[in-house]
Design a protein around this motif. Sequence first.
Motif, mmCIF file in Angstrom:
data_model
loop_
_atom_site.group_PDB
_atom_site.id
_atom_site.type_symbol
_atom_site.label_atom_id
_atom_site.label_comp_id
_atom_site.label_asym_id
_atom_site.label_seq_id
_atom_site.Cartn_x
_atom_site.Cartn_y
_atom_site.Cartn_z
ATOM 1 N N GLY A 139 43.265 125.465 -96.842
ATOM 2 C CA GLY A 139 43.662 124.060 -96.874
ATOM 3 C C GLY A 139 43.923 123.410 -95.526
ATOM 4 N N TYR A 140 43.345 123.956 -94.433
ATOM 5 C CA TYR A 140 43.607 123.352 -93.123
ATOM 6 C C TYR A 140 42.880 121.999 -92.978
ATOM 7 C CZ TYR A 140 39.124 125.590 -91.824
ATOM 8 O OH TYR A 140 37.812 126.003 -91.768
ATOM 9 N N GLN A 141 43.388 121.193 -92.051
ATOM 10 C CA GLN A 141 42.735 119.923 -91.726
ATOM 11 C C GLN A 141 41.743 120.174 -90.588
ATOM 12 O OE1 GLN A 141 43.166 116.671 -93.092
ATOM 13 N NE2 GLN A 141 43.982 118.028 -94.661
ATOM 14 N N ALA A 142 40.547 119.641 -90.725
ATOM 15 C CA ALA A 142 39.552 119.829 -89.658
ATOM 16 C C ALA A 142 38.958 118.493 -89.276
ATOM 17 C CB ALA A 142 38.453 120.758 -90.139
ATOM 18 N N LEU A 143 38.614 118.370 -87.993
ATOM 19 C CA LEU A 143 38.082 117.099 -87.508
ATOM 20 C C LEU A 143 36.571 117.167 -87.307
ATOM 21 C CD1 LEU A 143 40.737 116.317 -84.782
ATOM 22 C CD2 LEU A 143 40.378 114.997 -86.867
ATOM 23 N N PRO A 144 35.808 116.269 -87.939
ATOM 24 C CA PRO A 144 34.383 116.179 -87.589
ATOM 25 C C PRO A 144 34.162 115.099 -86.522
ATOM 26 C CG PRO A 144 34.800 115.140 -89.727
ATOM 27 C CD PRO A 144 36.133 115.466 -89.123
ATOM 28 N N TRP A 145 33.327 115.411 -85.532
ATOM 29 C CA TRP A 145 32.980 114.447 -84.473
ATOM 30 C C TRP A 145 31.484 114.204 -84.546
ATOM 31 C CZ3 TRP A 145 37.190 112.829 -81.684
ATOM 32 C CH2 TRP A 145 38.329 113.661 -81.709
ATOM 33 N N VAL A 146 31.059 112.927 -84.467
ATOM 34 C CA VAL A 146 29.632 112.621 -84.572
ATOM 35 C C VAL A 146 29.144 111.917 -83.312
ATOM 36 C CG1 VAL A 146 27.838 111.525 -85.981
ATOM 37 C CG2 VAL A 146 29.968 112.242 -87.044
ATOM 38 N N ARG A 147 27.949 112.333 -82.838
ATOM 39 C CA ARG A 147 27.289 111.661 -81.707
ATOM 40 C C ARG A 147 25.872 111.305 -82.124
ATOM 41 N NH1 ARG A 147 27.184 114.966 -76.113
ATOM 42 N NH2 ARG A 147 26.192 116.457 -77.483
ATOM 43 N N TYR A 148 25.403 110.143 -81.714
ATOM 44 C CA TYR A 148 24.016 109.760 -81.992
ATOM 45 C C TYR A 148 23.272 109.613 -80.673
ATOM 46 C CZ TYR A 148 25.891 108.441 -86.573
ATOM 47 O OH TYR A 148 26.494 108.462 -87.803
ATOM 48 N N ILE A 149 22.052 110.148 -80.614
ATOM 49 C CA ILE A 149 21.241 110.015 -79.397
ATOM 50 C C ILE A 149 19.787 109.750 -79.799
ATOM 51 C CG2 ILE A 149 20.383 111.183 -77.316
ATOM 52 C CD1 ILE A 149 22.851 113.038 -77.526
ATOM 53 N N THR A 150 19.168 108.786 -79.131
ATOM 54 C CA THR A 150 17.726 108.586 -79.300
ATOM 55 C C THR A 150 17.073 108.940 -77.974
ATOM 56 O OG1 THR A 150 17.912 106.872 -80.968
ATOM 57 C CG2 THR A 150 15.938 106.840 -79.640
ATOM 58 N N GLN A 151 15.979 109.682 -78.029
ATOM 59 C CA GLN A 151 15.310 110.047 -76.782
ATOM 60 C C GLN A 151 13.797 109.932 -76.945
ATOM 61 O OE1 GLN A 151 16.985 113.963 -76.393
ATOM 62 N NE2 GLN A 151 15.388 114.909 -77.615
#
Length: 414
Positions: free
Chosen positions: A393-405
């Motif tokens: 039951g831990y809390q976890a953080l998702p981080w999102v990055r977007y890149i176009t190349q």
Amino acid sequence: RDGSAPLISRNYKGDVPMTEIDHFMPLLMQQEEEGTLAPLLSHGHVHFLWIKHSNLYLVATTLKNANASLVYSFLYKTVEVFCEYFKELEEESIRDNFVIVYELLDELMDFGFPQTTDSKILQEYITQQGNKLETGKSRVPPTVTNAVSWRSEGIKYKKNEVFIDVIESVNLLVNANGSVLLSEIVGTIKLKVFLSGMPELRLGLNDRVLFELTGRSKNKSVELEDVKFHQCVRLSRFDNDRTISFIPPDGDFELMSYRLSTQVKPLIWIESVIEKFSHSRVEIMVKAKGQFKKQSVANSVEISVPVPSDADSPRFKTSVGSAKYVPEKNVVIWSIKSFPGGKEYLMRAHFGLPSVETEEVEGRPPIGVKFEIPYFTVSGIQVRYMKIIEKSGYQALPWVRYITQSGDYQLRTS
């Protein structure tokens, strides 16, 4: 490898004589000369399915009508595992690691059936240090017998986090009169997972099929084609209700890739004029325009403009960035550190030419563009959510990055 004798071999079923491989290289060379080379060669009843990696040939032999796509997937997977173990896969790294290579070949396949092909798991019990097995330690890691063969149990992190990178490469080919011949987006979603225990992850995207299934409006959704998943994704769930659910491997991995063949407005548009003056000089004018949103910025832009191979004494003028001549590649490279959307820039180049004419033989290579635009995707794909459920039951953080190349991004010149 390019020589004739095999460097290393493993016979899993014993039904193909070990001497059969002697026919492979002569057959390959003969077909290469005739221009009929195919990824599958046959000699009598034996079929050779092969791939080439640097100077090595990896060849699978079979007498049966085997599942070819499975065999090729296995060969590419083998290359991937060897690269993870030895950094580079070449003749040298095989010679230096014969023992480990044989151990890996034994684990990767058994009696012609692929087994454990995940290098993170293999590294738990096939180690690089000459593999000194002490008695009492030679137990098989539970992962190998697990339903989840790509993740070990008992992983612990102080801080539970997932980093999600959505990377889209744009492939573009524009012909000399400015019409787009090819335009496609190849996307990958890469994860870096630092999560304890055995977490269940669910990823939500603005996937058009899902939006249609659930009766949401389609206008903010994207249609993904050719979707490929990492083995951890439950395909039956995805087929059933488009849910992407999985128990992730630890660390870095590619979760999925997709393609979109939508016509994209070229992000960086190039116009060029190349003028020759009576065998004495050539003048090039290039105009680059950022055709993406004003609030976005393209970084590390490199525009490579072809010049005649006999050009000399270059002079440049740029409205932004810097230009340099690379004679060994016959190009001028115009570098722009940051290129905001909606902006337009100019580069002029002036070259001397020898008085003798060679141009007739030379074709005109296209102009190539490299760039990277952060915080932006061409397709408009979005990570709507990432749910992380673990029994503690831990809390976890998702981080999102977007890149176009840029992928293969080329504009032909007239």
